[in-house]
Design an enzyme around this catalytic site. Sequence first.
Site: not given
Ligand code: GLN
Length: 541
Positions: A380, A513, A515
């Site tokens: 992400c 994600h 995970e």
């Molecule tokens: N801050 C980034 C976004 O909102 C990444 C978010 C995250 O890593 N979950 O896109």
Amino acid sequence: MARYVFVTGGVVSSLGKGLSSASLASLLQLRGFKVRIRKLDPYLNVDPGTMNPFQHGEVFVTDDGAETDLDLGHYERFTGISSTKSDNITTGSIYNDIIKKERKGEYLGGTVQVIPHVTNHIKKFISHKIKDEDFVICEIGGTVGDIESLPFLEAIRQFANEIGRNNSLFIHLTLVPYMKASGELKTKPTQHSVKELRSIGIQPDIIICRSEKNIPLAERKKISLFCNIDIENVIETVDVRTIYEAPISFNKEKLDTRVLEYFKIKNSKKPDLSRWKNITNKVLNSKKEVNIGIIGKYVDLKDAYKSLDEALTHGGIFNNFKINLSRIDSEELNNNNISSKLKNISGILIPGGFGKRGSEGKISAIKYARLNNIPFLGICFGMQMAIIEGARNLLDIKNASSSEFGNSCTPVVGLLNEWKKGKKVFKGNNKDLGGTMRLGLYDAVLKNNSLISKIYSMKKISERHRHRYEVNINYKEKFEKKGLIFSALSPDGLLPEIIELKNHPWFIGVQFHPEFKSRPFEPHPLFCSFIKASIKNQEKN
Ligand code: GLN
């Protein structure tokens, strides 16, 4: 009809109610029952989505896009059952619903009160969407005695009374501290906590005592006498060496047997614990280790990356390696010290994150991984930082950055404009922060012959998301000319989902994600492959 098991906690927080609930659920499952686990959280946030992971630990995301307490992650990993929005509720969300109704005049002039309106709402939640489950385990967050827990305790008391005590069971988890000076285990805090619970009308049926030492018969007798429960229902839980040992340890203490006896359920099959034994054995006895570095902001609190730590462990189990995890504070990294700080690291992982603080350290680590052929997994925020690093150093856009950090840059990562889920269209929003991200399962289509398509052995995947910003697709061709491939996109081709480097042994960034979907018995392919590549890198050096 489902039987309801309520799990409360006393004396102190962080005793492992989540793990105890998840272990019980697994044991009941292994005996052939269908279970569901729910979490009732007494805090005032509508959900933990806006909470700092440093205070509250990881925010866990479900398939249907709920931002929930990290215990739901334990539930999923222990039972293999995916949680949904209707498995986690908070005081904030209850009040939110009630106040909305009140403003619409739906209470027809009545006075809106904690009892019955809040308690009714909680009771409705407890049995909402329960169909053919044999057991529903409801964990109540917080500690008995907290002001904010009261409506929840009152609601479960009423609920148990309504469905009958034959169909409801109260488990109370407490601490039995060991006093080094006198060499004794102390039962008084447990007695007090149970007294508190009984003063609001709840008599626990089983007490689970968390302790550093085994609890001798004399202390068990005391707890039984003062807390008014059968001595056999005083269950001890001593620290386990790995969380995967918890179901085995609870089974040894006969927790599942006591629960079934309470409900007068006979002749259920004995649970086959071989899977848990096998996994515990691998976690404890793998001889070889691989050094993995997580570079993040919340390195001091272990729970901040709970699912990630678990997913890495699953990758290790798959490869028969222990993971030797270093948590490295990104604020302490820069281009000058990076090689010494990451000297023994065989695989670099940059997890999800928010905000500018520490981002330059992450970018330095990505550059180091890219130039030195070190396996890199960016999750992400980690993928977004990899794009910024690539834009600055491969495309020579020196002021490349993310609009998350302000507007004075070339935004190679920008606020999500618009996205679709089925027929529903969502608009990007960075004003209202709660529940407005791109959340939950979204599909991605993988590019043929890419590394990622080999890892998944699939063409289309579905993974859990939680982000407000996106990689700007307009740079795709420029990046691809330099060997940074956009190897998966959303099905409409508009949103970059995965990037990878062509001339690198293992360099992958994912917008989702992975995970959250990794489970001990179904390790996620990305983590299996990342660990495998890191082992290879370690063995080469
Ligand atoms: N801050 C980034 C976004 O909102 C990444 C978010 C995250 O890593 N979950 O896109």
